[in-house]
Design a protein around this motif. Structure first.
Motif, PDB file in Angstrom:
ATOM      1  N   VAL A 163      14.478  51.459 -19.367  1.00 22.50           N
ATOM      2  CA  VAL A 163      15.750  51.785 -19.041  1.00 22.50           C
ATOM      3  C   VAL A 163      16.262  51.031 -17.815  1.00 22.50           C
ATOM      4  N   VAL A 164      17.583  50.466 -17.823  1.00 19.94           N
ATOM      5  CA  VAL A 164      17.978  49.756 -16.582  1.00 19.94           C
ATOM      6  C   VAL A 164      19.252  50.476 -16.383  1.00 19.94           C
ATOM      7  N   LEU A 165      19.402  51.185 -14.994  1.00 18.73           N
ATOM      8  CA  LEU A 165      20.626  51.580 -14.523  1.00 18.73           C
ATOM      9  C   LEU A 165      21.493  50.445 -13.734  1.00 18.73           C
ATOM     10  N   VAL A 166      22.601  50.316 -14.076  1.00 21.66           N
ATOM     11  CA  VAL A 166      23.505  49.068 -13.549  1.00 21.66           C
ATOM     12  C   VAL A 166      24.525  49.875 -12.802  1.00 21.66           C
ATOM     13  N   GLU A 167      24.556  49.591 -11.278  1.00 20.57           N
ATOM     14  CA  GLU A 167      25.880  50.100 -10.585  1.00 20.57           C
ATOM     15  C   GLU A 167      26.502  48.980  -9.650  1.00 20.57           C
ATOM     16  N   MET A 168      27.749  48.942  -9.784  1.00 21.74           N
ATOM     17  CA  MET A 168      28.228  47.960  -8.990  1.00 21.74           C
ATOM     18  C   MET A 168      28.479  48.038  -7.361  1.00 21.74           C
ATOM     19  N   VAL A 169      28.393  49.172  -6.979  1.00 18.95           N
ATOM     20  CA  VAL A 169      28.245  49.087  -5.512  1.00 18.95           C
ATOM     21  C   VAL A 169      26.662  49.343  -5.050  1.00 18.95           C
ATOM     22  N   ASP A 170      26.265  49.392  -3.745  1.00 19.64           N
ATOM     23  CA  ASP A 170      25.009  49.158  -3.285  1.00 19.64           C
ATOM     24  C   ASP A 170      24.286  50.165  -3.491  1.00 19.64           C
ATOM     25  N   SER A 171      24.812  51.497  -3.634  1.00 17.24           N
ATOM     26  CA  SER A 171      23.719  52.608  -3.740  1.00 17.24           C
ATOM     27  C   SER A 171      24.359  53.312  -5.086  1.00 17.24           C
ATOM     28  N   LEU A 172      23.225  54.296  -5.245  1.00 16.67           N
ATOM     29  CA  LEU A 172      23.461  55.358  -6.466  1.00 16.67           C
ATOM     30  C   LEU A 172      24.313  56.470  -5.981  1.00 16.67           C
ATOM     31  N   LEU A 173      24.886  57.389  -6.575  1.00 14.45           N
ATOM     32  CA  LEU A 173      25.416  58.662  -6.064  1.00 14.45           C
ATOM     33  C   LEU A 173      26.319  58.187  -5.021  1.00 14.45           C
ATOM     34  N   PRO A 174      27.427  57.333  -4.869  1.00 20.41           N
ATOM     35  CA  PRO A 174      28.125  56.958  -3.786  1.00 20.41           C
ATOM     36  C   PRO A 174      28.847  58.238  -3.030  1.00 20.41           C
TER      37      PRO A 174
END
Ligand SMILES: Cc1cc2nc3c(=O)[nH]c(=O)nc-3n(C[C@H](O)[C@H](O)[C@H](O)COP(=O)(O)OP(=O)(O)OC[C@H]3O[C@@H](n4cnc5c(N)ncnc54)[C@H](O)[C@@H]3O)c2cc1C
Length: 439
Positions: free
Chosen positions: A199-210
């Protein structure tokens, strides 16, 4: 006509239901119009998608909700247009509906930001059929890998979740748990090595749960990584095909499943209101939630761009929709009993935010700066979701399912519905759904 105010509420989501319930004692006749005959509890859709709950656990028939409220009627139809001069709504089936007051709470839908391939190959999670489709697909990948183990080398068991907000984090965590704790046992002795699933989680900004505090963000990231999820922040998706995800910068991930939890926009009906719109096509409203130029109409919930008083907009969460529904019900009631035009502004009370990462892992941020993580946050999350779930039967069913899952690691809802490889539709899926979810 009996002289009572005719209120039409579009959408049986959180905002629409709160409005109709708030009008219970008002001298008005309410008609709720929704393209589905059920209310969906969206916060638990990801559990349907990952086989933790059955579809009927997170949905409730609208007619059943209002069996005891004499001033409410229901029409199952999609609203396609508003005739402001005539004061009527055009529907996808049946006669137009006249209104004296209109409350539109038709919610949001997926936004693919025009990224090539997302609309064709991505799996959104917005309506119940989306969750069933995703569940069919996930389980189907493991069966396909059992039939032909070589598909694993091609990314057949790689699941890319895009979007590091609460939905993405919840899906990634639940998927990792499903694979490690359930499917690994299911496929023991078969031709497929489930431990190769990824499973890969990709997020555009540098942190999760902005929007969360950095300590909550850190907790989410480390918990997911400990549970085997590869977290890739600061990167975004450039293109998707049926078997590949290409990231900005050129990296390519072989993958047959892309869950798109990265963006939302107002449903297409927003454009039909002929009103000014803000980010994501959300309808700009007056401080009392009325539609500019149409004092007889209100827009609430995810569909509305509501000023948060600090230069931003209120978030698209259930509390904003419910409190908006209570507010407009109050205004409509006061006008119906003869107080004249009431323009009291809407004031949102922030009750905090929560996100769950998996078993005994969640983050919660409550008013007054109180922050919880781990088991206390998880228990608060479970309790609150049970409380807000519609219908006693659903609460019992969800509670029993959760208790059973907790004790046994078993997930009874791991069923592939549909007859064949390409058939991922939910029986009863209609064209309205397609239009709304693919737009
Ligand atoms: C996967 C997911 C997880 C979420 N998790 C959380 C969470 O943990 N906590 C939280 O606070 N919020 C969460 N949210 C957000 C929350 O669900 C929404 O903010 C809330 O549902 C908004 O309520 P609403 O009334 O505006 O719209 P909705 O609840 O979306 O209801 C809109 C209704 O309008 C109907 N409709 C749409 N278009 C038409 C049309 N043209 N004609 C007729 N009917 C129409 C739809 O069928 C639907 O029933 C989540 C959302 C998703 C998708």
């Amino acid at each position: 006509m009996n002289g009572r105010t005719r209120v039409v509420v579009v959408g049986a989501g959180f905002g629409g239901l709160a409005t109709a319930k708030g009008l219970e004692d008002a001298p008005v006749d309410v008609t709720i119009v929704d393209r589905h005959n059920f209310h969906t509890f969206q916060p638990l859709l990801y559990q349907v998608a990952t086989s933790g709950l059955n579809p009927a656990d997170v949905a409730y028939p609208v007619r059943g909700i209002f069996q005891r409220q004499a001033n409410v009627r229901f029409r199952r139809a999609g609203v396609t247009a508003v005739d402001w001069d005539a004061g009527t709504l055009a529907l996808s089936q049946g006669e137009d509906i006249p209104f004296d007051r209109l409350v539109v709470s038709a919610g949001a839908t997926v936004n693919d930001f025009g990224i090539p391939g997302v609309a064709e190959h991505g799996f959104p999670l917005y309506v119940l059929p989306d969750a069933v489709r995703l569940r069919n697909h996930i389980l189907g990948r493991f069966e396909a890998a059992d039939a032909d183990p070589s598909v694993v080398d091609d990314g057949g068991l790689t699941f890319v979740v895009v979007g590091g907000g609460p939905t993405g984090v919840e899906v990634a965590g639940a998927l990792a748990e499903l694979i490690e704790k359930v499917l690994d046992r299911d496929f023991r002795g078969s031709r497929v090595d489930v431990r190769r699933a990824h499973v890969v989680l990709v997020e555009m900004v540098d942190s999760l749960l902005p929007p969360f505090h950095p300590s909550s963000q850190h907790h989410a990231r480390t918990t997911l990584m400990r549970r085997g999820v590869e977290v890739r922040t600061g990167t975004s998706v450039a293109e998707v095909t049926g078997t590949r995800v290409r990231l900005e910068g050129g990296d390519e991930i072989p993958c047959h499943t892309l869950v798109w939890a990265a963006g939302v926009k107002a449903v297409p009906l927003a454009a039909a209101l002929d009103a000014p719109t803000g980010p994501g096509g959300r309808v700009s409203v007056e401080p009392d939630l009325r539609l500019p130029g149409h004092p007889e109409a209100f827009v609430i919930g995810d569909m509305a761009a509501i000023d948060d008083g600090e230069g931003g907009l209120l978030p698209g969460v259930a509390q904003v929709a419910m409190q908006g529904g209570h507010h407009v019900a109050d205004l409509i009631t006061r006008e119906a009993v003869g107080e004249g035009d009431v323009h009291e502004p809407f004031r949102y009370r922030d009750k905090g935010s929560m996100a769950t990462i998996g078993r005994r892992a969640a983050v919660a941020e409550l008013p007054g700066g109180l922050r919880l993580s781990g088991t206390p946050a998880w228990i608060s999350w479970l309790g609150l979701h049970l409380l807000y779930l519609m219908g006693f039967r659903n609460r019992v069913s969800v509670f029993v399912n959760w208790a059973w899952n907790y004790l046994t690691w078993d997930r009874g809802a791991r069923l592939i519905l549909g007859s064949g490889e390409g058939d991922t539709s939910l029986p009863g899926e209609d064209e309205d759904d397609e239009a709304q979810t693919s737009a």
